[in-house]
Design a protein around this motif. Structure first.
Motif, PDB file in Angstrom:
ATOM      1  N   CYS A   6       2.692  59.774   7.466  1.00 56.33           N
ATOM      2  CA  CYS A   6       1.299  59.448   7.172  1.00 56.33           C
ATOM      3  C   CYS A   6       1.265  58.470   6.002  1.00 56.33           C
ATOM      4  O   CYS A   6       1.669  58.814   4.886  1.00 56.33           O
ATOM      5  CB  CYS A   6       0.513  60.703   6.832  1.00 56.33           C
ATOM      6  SG  CYS A   6       0.476  61.929   8.143  1.00 56.33           S
ATOM      7  N   SER A  39      -3.739  55.202   7.912  1.00 57.20           N
ATOM      8  CA  SER A  39      -5.109  55.638   7.630  1.00 57.20           C
ATOM      9  C   SER A  39      -6.091  54.472   7.517  1.00 57.20           C
ATOM     10  O   SER A  39      -7.221  54.556   7.995  1.00 57.20           O
ATOM     11  CB  SER A  39      -5.148  56.471   6.350  1.00 57.20           C
ATOM     12  OG  SER A  39      -4.671  55.726   5.243  1.00 57.20           O
ATOM     13  N   LEU A  82      -9.178  63.620   7.501  1.00 61.51           N
ATOM     14  CA  LEU A  82      -8.525  64.833   7.991  1.00 61.51           C
ATOM     15  C   LEU A  82      -8.912  65.140   9.441  1.00 61.51           C
ATOM     16  O   LEU A  82      -8.076  65.613  10.222  1.00 61.51           O
ATOM     17  CB  LEU A  82      -8.874  66.014   7.087  1.00 61.51           C
ATOM     18  CG  LEU A  82      -8.236  65.986   5.693  1.00 61.51           C
ATOM     19  CD1 LEU A  82      -8.759  67.121   4.827  1.00 61.51           C
ATOM     20  CD2 LEU A  82      -6.720  66.031   5.784  1.00 61.51           C
ATOM     21  N   LEU A  85      -6.951  62.614  11.470  1.00 64.16           N
ATOM     22  CA  LEU A  85      -5.536  62.953  11.367  1.00 64.16           C
ATOM     23  C   LEU A  85      -5.213  64.154  12.262  1.00 64.16           C
ATOM     24  O   LEU A  85      -4.194  64.155  12.969  1.00 64.16           O
ATOM     25  CB  LEU A  85      -5.174  63.266   9.916  1.00 64.16           C
ATOM     26  CG  LEU A  85      -3.743  63.744   9.658  1.00 64.16           C
ATOM     27  CD1 LEU A  85      -2.732  62.687  10.062  1.00 64.16           C
ATOM     28  CD2 LEU A  85      -3.569  64.120   8.187  1.00 64.16           C
ATOM     29  N   THR A  97       5.796  66.605   9.693  1.00 63.78           N
ATOM     30  CA  THR A  97       4.857  65.561   9.280  1.00 63.78           C
ATOM     31  C   THR A  97       5.049  65.311   7.791  1.00 63.78           C
ATOM     32  O   THR A  97       5.173  66.255   7.005  1.00 63.78           O
ATOM     33  CB  THR A  97       3.401  65.973   9.560  1.00 63.78           C
ATOM     34  OG1 THR A  97       3.295  66.494  10.871  1.00 63.78           O
ATOM     35  CG2 THR A  97       2.482  64.768   9.428  1.00 63.78           C
ATOM     36  N   SER A  99       3.886  63.260   4.247  1.00 62.71           N
ATOM     37  CA  SER A  99       2.925  62.507   3.439  1.00 62.71           C
ATOM     38  C   SER A  99       3.677  61.736   2.373  1.00 62.71           C
ATOM     39  O   SER A  99       4.652  62.243   1.801  1.00 62.71           O
ATOM     40  CB  SER A  99       1.941  63.467   2.762  1.00 62.71           C
ATOM     41  OG  SER A  99       1.285  62.839   1.670  1.00 62.71           O
ATOM     42  N   SER A 105      -3.378  61.074   2.264  1.00 59.90           N
ATOM     43  CA  SER A 105      -2.370  61.839   3.002  1.00 59.90           C
ATOM     44  C   SER A 105      -1.850  63.026   2.195  1.00 59.90           C
ATOM     45  O   SER A 105      -1.246  63.947   2.749  1.00 59.90           O
ATOM     46  CB  SER A 105      -1.205  60.947   3.439  1.00 59.90           C
ATOM     47  OG  SER A 105      -0.286  60.718   2.383  1.00 59.90           O
ATOM     48  N   LEU A 108      -2.629  66.355   3.655  1.00 61.04           N
ATOM     49  CA  LEU A 108      -2.063  66.653   4.966  1.00 61.04           C
ATOM     50  C   LEU A 108      -1.905  68.160   5.198  1.00 61.04           C
ATOM     51  O   LEU A 108      -2.089  68.649   6.320  1.00 61.04           O
ATOM     52  CB  LEU A 108      -0.704  65.952   5.082  1.00 61.04           C
ATOM     53  CG  LEU A 108       0.261  66.415   6.171  1.00 61.04           C
ATOM     54  CD1 LEU A 108      -0.301  66.119   7.552  1.00 61.04           C
ATOM     55  CD2 LEU A 108       1.621  65.735   5.985  1.00 61.04           C
ATOM     56  N   LYS A 117       5.567  70.645   6.874  1.00 60.80           N
ATOM     57  CA  LYS A 117       4.972  69.597   6.054  1.00 60.80           C
ATOM     58  C   LYS A 117       5.875  69.248   4.870  1.00 60.80           C
ATOM     59  O   LYS A 117       6.324  70.120   4.132  1.00 60.80           O
ATOM     60  CB  LYS A 117       3.602  70.027   5.526  1.00 60.80           C
ATOM     61  CG  LYS A 117       2.604  70.461   6.600  1.00 60.80           C
ATOM     62  CD  LYS A 117       2.179  69.307   7.480  1.00 60.80           C
ATOM     63  CE  LYS A 117       0.930  69.628   8.301  1.00 60.80           C
ATOM     64  NZ  LYS A 117       1.085  70.769   9.204  1.00 60.80           N
ATOM     65  N   TYR A 159       3.236  72.541   0.272  1.00 65.30           N
ATOM     66  CA  TYR A 159       4.160  71.892   1.209  1.00 65.30           C
ATOM     67  C   TYR A 159       5.460  72.682   1.344  1.00 65.30           C
ATOM     68  O   TYR A 159       5.904  73.349   0.411  1.00 65.30           O
ATOM     69  CB  TYR A 159       4.448  70.461   0.758  1.00 65.30           C
ATOM     70  CG  TYR A 159       3.297  69.529   1.069  1.00 65.30           C
ATOM     71  CD1 TYR A 159       3.293  68.771   2.231  1.00 65.30           C
ATOM     72  CD2 TYR A 159       2.203  69.449   0.226  1.00 65.30           C
ATOM     73  CE1 TYR A 159       2.231  67.932   2.527  1.00 65.30           C
ATOM     74  CE2 TYR A 159       1.130  68.621   0.516  1.00 65.30           C
ATOM     75  CZ  TYR A 159       1.156  67.873   1.674  1.00 65.30           C
ATOM     76  OH  TYR A 159       0.086  67.063   1.976  1.00 65.30           O
TER      77      TYR A 159
END
Length: 374
Positions: A6, A39, A82, A85, A97, A99, A105, A108, A117, A159
């Motif tokens: 992202c 984005s 968001l 996304l 995924t 960021s 991001s 995320l 993440k 995360y």
């Protein structure tokens, strides 16, 4: 395995974009599927050559918040981002995924799509307010610096992994359970190295407060007239005209050359003999390892963060105390005057950089992916 990055955009010529182009190609070559979710709305193509096997998603967000209503508008744009996304991730169904910690991001983690993440930070903890880092020397100071960065701490704890670029920066963030340091990699090891005989000092970066190319020109002005056959050559975007005017004011206009970004930076480095980095702060210093791969000795401010992790002081380059322009000039002068020292340091640089080869660094990323998914 499917990996989705992202990012805001890929149109600029910065180190982040170059790293992502190289990293994604390596992953594709090793059997991964790679997706980029952009984005910001843009019709411009990426500056670097991104592999044609990559699938791109453009969320088409137009972030134009300004003025007093910035917080309110930021919240509205965050919701739009968001929502779009989540729709993209629902279609991609990635395993992981990532960021890059940009304005939007970083949120995320709020999307519950089932993917693991990762958030990666391409700048050090003290990106701009370097003076804050001085408080890290005692327990009270560490509390104050934590409070200053509390918003970031509150983000990264959500995360699965928080990836920083240097051990120096990892230590500054403290004992976080999910933090790991993985450096950037060098994507090329040229067969032909610099002879260190060309009378050129090279620097790469934007004409900005961060890169301080104006400071480097002032450093060069201290010794330029002593070495009239030598030139300082820079490559990067920004207000190049202001740099040219400064060189003229300092009466060294004929010994300074400011150029826009080039796709042939490897060739330009090979045709130079010293690399100089005058940054106020870095996330890593990708240009340092690129210069090392080309066989160049380095002279760099010991800014946070990157140069200390990369340069072996006195062996493959020199680390200069921040804002010490006289010592910077002295070390440049030493390398210019001593061709044998340049040669030895250049050889050491080309050997020491091998710890940053793509295979070594990317194996750390792939091990991290396996750890999260399996």
């Amino acid at each position: 395995m499917r990996i989705a990055y992202c990012v805001p955009r890929l149109t600029t010529s910065g180190g982040i974009e170059r790293v992502l182009a190289n990293k994604s190609k390596f992953l594709l070559d090793h059997g991964y599927e790679v997706y980029f979710i952009l984005s910001e709305k843009t019709d411009e193509p990426p500056f670097f050559d991104f592999d044609k096997r990559i699938t791109f998603y453009n969320l088409g967000c137009e972030f134009t918040a300004r003025g007093l209503k910035k917080k309110m508008v930021h919240g509205k744009y965050k919701e739009i981002y968001l929502k779009r996304l989540a729709a993209a991730l629902d279609e991609i169904k990635p395993d992981i995924t990532i960021s890059i910690f940009d304005k939007y991001s970083r949120y995320l983690y709020k999307v519950n799509d089932g993917s693991k993440k990762i958030i990666e930070r391409h700048f050090g903890k003290y990106k701009r307010p370097r003076y804050i880092s001085k408080f890290e020397t005692n327990s009270l100071g560490r509390i104050l610096t934590y409070l200053y960065r509390k918003a970031d701490y509150d983000i990264v704890k959500h995360y699965d992994k928080f990836v920083v670029l240097t051990e120096e920066d990892k230590n500054l963030w403290g004992n976080l359970p999910n933090i790991v340091a993985i450096p950037n990699s060098i994507s090329f090891i040229p067969e032909i190295k610099s002879t260190t005989k060309d009378q050129r000092i090279i620097a790469v970066g934007r004409a900005s407060k961060q890169k301080q190319l104006d400071v480097l020109i002032r450093v060069w002005a201290k010794i330029a007239k002593k070495y009239t056959d030598w030139k300082l050559v820079t490559y990067g975007n920004g207000n190049l005209e202001s740099l040219r005017k400064l060189a003229e004011e300092l009466k060294i206009g004929d010994q300074v050359e400011n150029n826009p970004p080039t796709h042939n930076i490897q060739e330009e480095m090979v045709n130079s003999s010293i690399y100089a980095l005058s940054s106020k702060y870095e996330g890593f210093g990708l240009v340092l390892i690129e210069a090392m791969a080309c066989g160049l000795p380095l002279v760099s401010f010991a800014c946070k963060c990157g140069p200390r992790d990369i340069i072996s002081d006195g062996e493959d380059g020199f680390l200069i105390k921040e804002n010490d322009l006289d010592d910077f000039a002295d070390k440049l002068s030493l390398l210019i005057a001593d061709s044998e020292l340049r040669r030895k340091m250049g050889i050491a640089a080309s050997q020491n950089v091998l710890r940053f080869t793509e295979g070594i660094v990317m194996s750390k990323w792939m091990s991290l992916f396996d750890e999260l998914v399996n």
